[in-house]
Motif scaffolding. Structure first.
Motif, PDB file in Angstrom:
ATOM      1  N   PRO A  31      72.529  18.315  38.948  1.00  0.00           N
ATOM      2  CA  PRO A  31      72.084  19.507  39.671  1.00  0.00           C
ATOM      3  C   PRO A  31      73.180  20.550  39.737  1.00  0.00           C
ATOM      4  O   PRO A  31      74.329  20.257  39.460  1.00  0.00           O
ATOM      5  CB  PRO A  31      71.760  18.957  41.054  1.00  0.00           C
ATOM      6  CG  PRO A  31      72.768  17.862  41.246  1.00  0.00           C
ATOM      7  CD  PRO A  31      72.946  17.230  39.886  1.00  0.00           C
ATOM      8  N   GLU A  32      72.804  21.767  40.122  1.00  0.00           N
ATOM      9  CA  GLU A  32      73.758  22.840  40.354  1.00  0.00           C
ATOM     10  C   GLU A  32      73.488  23.444  41.735  1.00  0.00           C
ATOM     11  O   GLU A  32      72.348  23.453  42.212  1.00  0.00           O
ATOM     12  CB  GLU A  32      73.628  23.927  39.277  1.00  0.00           C
ATOM     13  CG  GLU A  32      74.129  23.506  37.903  1.00  0.00           C
ATOM     14  CD  GLU A  32      75.615  23.262  37.888  1.00  0.00           C
ATOM     15  OE1 GLU A  32      76.365  24.072  38.507  1.00  0.00           O
ATOM     16  OE2 GLU A  32      76.058  22.273  37.270  1.00  0.00           O
ATOM     17  N   ARG A  33      74.540  23.929  42.342  1.00  0.00           N
ATOM     18  CA  ARG A  33      74.453  24.425  43.718  1.00  0.00           C
ATOM     19  C   ARG A  33      74.239  25.942  43.719  1.00  0.00           C
ATOM     20  O   ARG A  33      74.949  26.681  43.030  1.00  0.00           O
ATOM     21  CB  ARG A  33      75.735  24.071  44.467  1.00  0.00           C
ATOM     22  CG  ARG A  33      75.721  24.378  45.953  1.00  0.00           C
ATOM     23  CD  ARG A  33      77.010  23.834  46.581  1.00  0.00           C
ATOM     24  NE  ARG A  33      77.143  24.163  47.984  1.00  0.00           N
ATOM     25  CZ  ARG A  33      76.520  23.502  48.953  1.00  0.00           C
ATOM     26  NH1 ARG A  33      75.730  22.487  48.649  1.00  0.00           N
ATOM     27  NH2 ARG A  33      76.683  23.850  50.220  1.00  0.00           N
TER      28      ARG A  33
ATOM     29  N   GLU B 201      71.178  22.062  46.412  1.00  0.00           N
ATOM     30  CA  GLU B 201      71.332  21.491  45.083  1.00  0.00           C
ATOM     31  C   GLU B 201      70.005  21.635  44.336  1.00  0.00           C
ATOM     32  O   GLU B 201      68.963  21.204  44.832  1.00  0.00           O
ATOM     33  CB  GLU B 201      71.697  20.007  45.178  1.00  0.00           C
ATOM     34  CG  GLU B 201      72.978  19.726  45.931  1.00  0.00           C
ATOM     35  CD  GLU B 201      74.214  20.077  45.123  1.00  0.00           C
ATOM     36  OE1 GLU B 201      74.069  20.248  43.890  1.00  0.00           O
ATOM     37  OE2 GLU B 201      75.297  20.181  45.710  1.00  0.00           O
TER      38      GLU B 201
ATOM     39  N   THR C 148      68.306  25.187  36.213  1.00  0.00           N
ATOM     40  CA  THR C 148      69.588  25.712  36.661  1.00  0.00           C
ATOM     41  C   THR C 148      69.955  27.004  35.943  1.00  0.00           C
ATOM     42  O   THR C 148      70.581  27.895  36.531  1.00  0.00           O
ATOM     43  CB  THR C 148      70.693  24.652  36.463  1.00  0.00           C
ATOM     44  OG1 THR C 148      70.695  24.208  35.089  1.00  0.00           O
ATOM     45  CG2 THR C 148      70.458  23.460  37.369  1.00  0.00           C
TER      46      THR C 148
ATOM     47  N   PRO D  59      76.552  14.520  41.228  1.00  0.00           N
ATOM     48  CA  PRO D  59      76.081  15.503  42.197  1.00  0.00           C
ATOM     49  C   PRO D  59      77.235  16.046  43.025  1.00  0.00           C
ATOM     50  O   PRO D  59      78.210  15.343  43.293  1.00  0.00           O
ATOM     51  CB  PRO D  59      75.096  14.699  43.060  1.00  0.00           C
ATOM     52  CG  PRO D  59      74.705  13.542  42.201  1.00  0.00           C
ATOM     53  CD  PRO D  59      75.904  13.226  41.368  1.00  0.00           C
ATOM     54  N   ASP D  60      77.079  17.321  43.393  1.00  0.00           N
ATOM     55  CA  ASP D  60      78.086  17.941  44.239  1.00  0.00           C
ATOM     56  C   ASP D  60      78.174  17.183  45.554  1.00  0.00           C
ATOM     57  O   ASP D  60      77.176  16.913  46.192  1.00  0.00           O
ATOM     58  CB  ASP D  60      77.682  19.412  44.490  1.00  0.00           C
ATOM     59  CG  ASP D  60      78.825  20.214  45.064  1.00  0.00           C
ATOM     60  OD1 ASP D  60      79.644  19.645  45.797  1.00  0.00           O
ATOM     61  OD2 ASP D  60      78.872  21.413  44.749  1.00  0.00           O
TER      62      ASP D  60
ATOM     63  N   THR E  35      74.510  19.861  51.597  1.00  0.00           N
ATOM     64  CA  THR E  35      73.681  21.070  51.579  1.00  0.00           C
ATOM     65  C   THR E  35      73.289  21.431  52.987  1.00  0.00           C
ATOM     66  O   THR E  35      73.242  20.591  53.881  1.00  0.00           O
ATOM     67  CB  THR E  35      72.410  20.837  50.750  1.00  0.00           C
ATOM     68  OG1 THR E  35      71.695  19.779  51.359  1.00  0.00           O
ATOM     69  CG2 THR E  35      72.754  20.474  49.319  1.00  0.00           C
TER      70      THR E  35
ATOM     71  N   GLN F 249      66.861  19.352  49.866  1.00  0.00           N
ATOM     72  CA  GLN F 249      66.717  19.677  48.440  1.00  0.00           C
ATOM     73  C   GLN F 249      65.294  20.098  48.144  1.00  0.00           C
ATOM     74  O   GLN F 249      64.333  19.432  48.512  1.00  0.00           O
ATOM     75  CB  GLN F 249      67.079  18.461  47.597  1.00  0.00           C
ATOM     76  CG  GLN F 249      66.891  18.701  46.107  1.00  0.00           C
ATOM     77  CD  GLN F 249      67.374  17.530  45.309  1.00  0.00           C
ATOM     78  OE1 GLN F 249      68.489  17.067  45.507  1.00  0.00           O
ATOM     79  NE2 GLN F 249      66.550  17.038  44.433  1.00  0.00           N
TER      80      GLN F 249
END
Length: 770
Positions: free
Chosen positions: A432-434, A444, A468, A756-757, A761, A765
């Motif tokens: 994923p990207e934030r 995410e 993304t 994953p970051d 969050t 999600q």
């Protein structure tokens, strides 16, 4: 000659002077040839010329008015003498309106069969006829067939307010509808009034009222009081109660739209009005009026003319013509028009056959909607709205809504091209990207099945529907700008302007609305309003002609770049194989809704567009997950593409293979400021100039595509496009035999699984629709 008002001097020194009008006794004088004074006072018996001319003009004006009156009387006498009253058996009954396919000869169906049963009015209670009198013409029993005051009032309102007020008595309405046909012109109204007067002088009032009651349209396909009594209350007209008679009489001006089942508030308001007038005019006693209660009407069951898919077409045609104010619902049901649609019979039969198929394992609750459009004109060639209108009136093509998911991403491509961003710009396609999805809120965002695609360009991101990348695109466009682009394309549904997720298709639309937006891109930037009706005629006279209102909203090359990116979807992307199956270039985009509750596909050749969607509503209207069935993968993403191929394989079979316009990618790598994607620093050095991309080429692939994408999340963690080359597995990009159109100067290493970051969050999600 001297002036009548002048200064008179006496004596040589001129020491005295006076004006002739200074005194009441002053006389108008002048000096004659011999120096003698002459009196200029006019003789009393001589007429003033000005008064003579003034009187002459009044006489001329009165003469003209008198002449007009004489001519009017003569014309009226002539028309009255030459106007014949048809015999009762020659009364022109209302005609049904028939709808045809685009060939103008093959009928689809009719709006209303004539449901009429003539009754002997002597068997009816007096309050039945008097309810109609109270509603439509209180002076009926005493007037001479016309109401001069009402006609004058209607004429004034028509001229000052632009309305279509009739001001007609019952006798005039009877003459208009059943002797003359619909008369809206002023000359027609004059003929109507003359005929009404002649009818009033030759027929008994009771006879006129009875004939009117037996022929007037009262809604629900019912003509006459007997058919209406059965349609609304399931009884004979002779058994109607005062309340039931008042209800029917009240809705006469607009029976289809004031039907209690359609507009109960208006129906009750009209009911109260009629009951009040009947009491005031002595048709009901005060007690009877007090006892009158709004009656309960029976459920309306449409006629068999609407059975099967025909009802969807007829109702859509009717809605289109009434919404654009061309006709009223009652005019269409009684006017005897010929409606020629844009539907192609062969295509319509095929789309119905394809949509009706129910593969093994498909849930019975699953709904399907589809539409085929000629994007060059906005003409709808075929529509799948459901199986049987009598079982479900909700139209799956024009009324039901679903989340379109990734089919909304191409509008982001339009924005990128407008901002001079080269489609060869490289982006981070990992998952994923934030992102800051709304101001101050981070989340995410995953790709479909958690796949990390590595470094890819916009063409590859479109083909494989990489979330993304498009979230990054929307960061630059802004959600508000993206929403405006979609609306400019013609989409009318609401699109949120405060979240990056709007580019992932989280707002519900109809199949029709989605097709409207994409048809603008498919038509190279010119928007045509989608329409199902081509024209309406009567007695070979055109009554209506469709106007798609073409408007240029996007640059042609901007659309060509977007089309070119969409070609990858049907060759090596999420709908791989569709193009080869049809044997021609196909631009396409698949989509899956939030939480996997719907799936859709938009595809088109240069000649024809076809859109399909499936969704799974619950018993209480909730959105249920579309399960895998018949081998069509997680969320059955591939099934709409399958429907597309099944329909288009026959729809375009006889059409020549055409190429899409050549796209010229003269945008800048990384955008004008070098801040799009990975920026200008990662750009191939050869990409700074103009790049011509022909439709026959595959979208350019970076070196990173030589490696397989990695999967970092389970399918249950995402709701996105699912590659369809293998129903349950993500499709691998297929290497093209040709060299990439724009080779990179620095090969990118194969994509590696990403973690994953670890930053938490601030919101759950999102399962963004794709």
């Amino acid at each position: 000659m001297a002036s009548q008002t002048r200064t008179v001097r006496s004596g040589a020194s001129g020491d005295a002077h006076r004006t002739s009008h200074g005194s009441a006794n002053a006389r108008k004088t002048s000096t004659g040839p011999a120096g003698a004074r002459r009196n200029h006072r006019a003789p009393k018996n001589k007429k003033d010329p000005k008064r003579k001319h003034k009187g002459l003009w009044w006489k001329i004006l009165l003469g003209v008015i008198g002449g007009i009156i004489v001519l009017g009387i003569a014309l009226f006498a002539y028309l009255y003498a030459t106007t014949d009253i048809p015999q009762p058996e020659k009364i022109a009954l209302a005609e049904k309106t028939t709808v045809y396919y685009n060939d103008g000869t093959t009928p689809i169906g009719s709006f209303s069969e004539q449901n009429r049963e003539i009754v002997n009015c002597a068997t009816l209670p007096d309050y039945v006829g008097n309810a109609i009198v109270a509603s439509e013409d209180r002076s009926f029993w005493t007037n001479k067939g016309i109401d001069i005051t009402g006609m004058a009032r209607a004429l004034y309102n028509n001229l000052t307010k632009g309305t279509r007020q009739g001001g007609s008595t019952i006798t005039q309405q009877y003459a208009e509808r059943y002797y003359l046909g619909e008369t809206t012109s002023y000359s027609g109204k004059i003929r109507e009034a003359i005929l009404a007067m002649k009818i009033a002088n030759s027929q008994d009032k009771s006879e006129v009222l009875c004939n009117y009651m037996n022929t007037i349209y009262l809604g629900r396909g019912a003509y006459g009081i007997q058919a209406a009594a059965q349609a609304y209350f399931g009884k004979d007209a002779k058994d109607l109660t005062p309340s039931e008679a008042a209800m029917i009489a009240g809705i006469i001006p607009a029976p289809s739209t004031w039907d209690p089942a359609v507009n109960p508030k208006q129906a009750e308001k009209r009911f109260d009005r009629v009951v009040g007038i009947m009491k005031d005019d002595g048709y009901l006693t005060a007690q009877q009026a007090a006892d009158a209660k709004f009656p309960e009407v029976k459920e309306y069951v449409p006629s068999n003319d609407y059975a099967g898919p025909t009802g969807y077409i007829l109702s859509t045609v009717e809605t289109e013509l009434t919404n654009n104010k061309a006709f009223t619902k009652d005019e269409l049901e009684t006017g005897g028009y010929k409606v020629i649609t844009t539907l192609d019979k062969t295509m319509q039969d095929r789309i119905q056959q394809v949509g009706d198929e129910r593969p093994e394992g498909m849930p019975e609750t699953l709904q399907i909607g589809g539409i085929a459009v000629d994007q060059s004109s906005g003409s709808v060639r075929a529509m799948y709205a459901g199986q049987d209108y009598l079982k479900q009136q909700l139209n799956n093509a024009t009324q039901s809504t679903f989340q379109p998911g990734s089919t909304m991403k191409p509008f982001g491509l339009i924005g990128a091209a407008q901002d001079d961003v080269s489609f060869s710009t490289l982006f981070n396609g990992n998952s994923p990207e934030r992102f800051e999805t709304t101001p101050g809120t981070f989340a995410e965002v995953p790709n479909a099945l958690g796949i990390s695609w590595g470094t890819i360009n916009l063409n590859q991101a479109t083909a494989n529907s990489v979330n993304t990348v498009f979230m990054n695109v929307n960061e630059h466009l802004t959600p508000k700008r993206y929403a405006q682009i979609a609306h400019d394309a013609g989409i009318t549904g609401d699109i949120q302007e405060d979240t990056l997720y709007n580019i992932l298709g989280i707002n519900s639309l109809t199949v029709w609305d989605l097709a409207q937006g994409h048809s603008t891109i498919a038509n190279n930037g010119t928007k045509n309003t989608l329409h199902l009706v081509d024209r309406v005629t009567k007695a070979d006279k055109d009554m209506y002609k469709a106007n798609p209102e073409p408007k240029k909203v996007f640059d042609e090359n901007v659309c060509a770049l977007t089309q070119h990116a969409m070609l990858g979807t049907t060759t090596y992307g999420t709908a791989a194989g569709v193009s080869s199956q049809l044997g021609r270039p196909v631009a396409g985009k698949s989509g899956t809704a939030n939480d996997e509750t719907a799936a859709s596909f938009v595809g088109y050749t240069p000649q024809l567009m076809n859109v399909w969607a499936i969704w799974n509503p619950g018993e209480n209207g909730e959105n249920l997950v579309v399960p895998a069935f018949a081998g069509y993968g997680v969320s059955s993403t591939g099934y709409p593409a399958h429907l597309f191929s099944e329909f288009m394989s026959t729809a375009v079979a006889d059409m020549p293979v055409e190429q899409f316009p050549t796209a010229v990618d003269n945008g800048k790598i990384g955008g004008p400021d070098g801040d799009w994607g990975l920026g200008g620093s990662r750009a191939p050095s050869t990409n700074q100039g103009q790049n011509t991309v022909t439709p026959s080429e595959s979208p350019s692939e970076s070196a990173s595509q030589s490696a397989s994408p990695t999967q970092n999340a389970s399918p249950s963690q995402t709701a996105n496009d699912k590659p369809t080359s293998e129903p349950q597995q993500p499709a691998q990009p297929t290497p093209e035999p040709t060299q990439p159109a724009q080779p990179t100067t620095e090969p990118t290493p194969p994509a590696q699984p990403t973690q994953p970051d670890t930053q938490p969050t601030t919101e759950p999600q999102q399962q963004s629709g794709q």
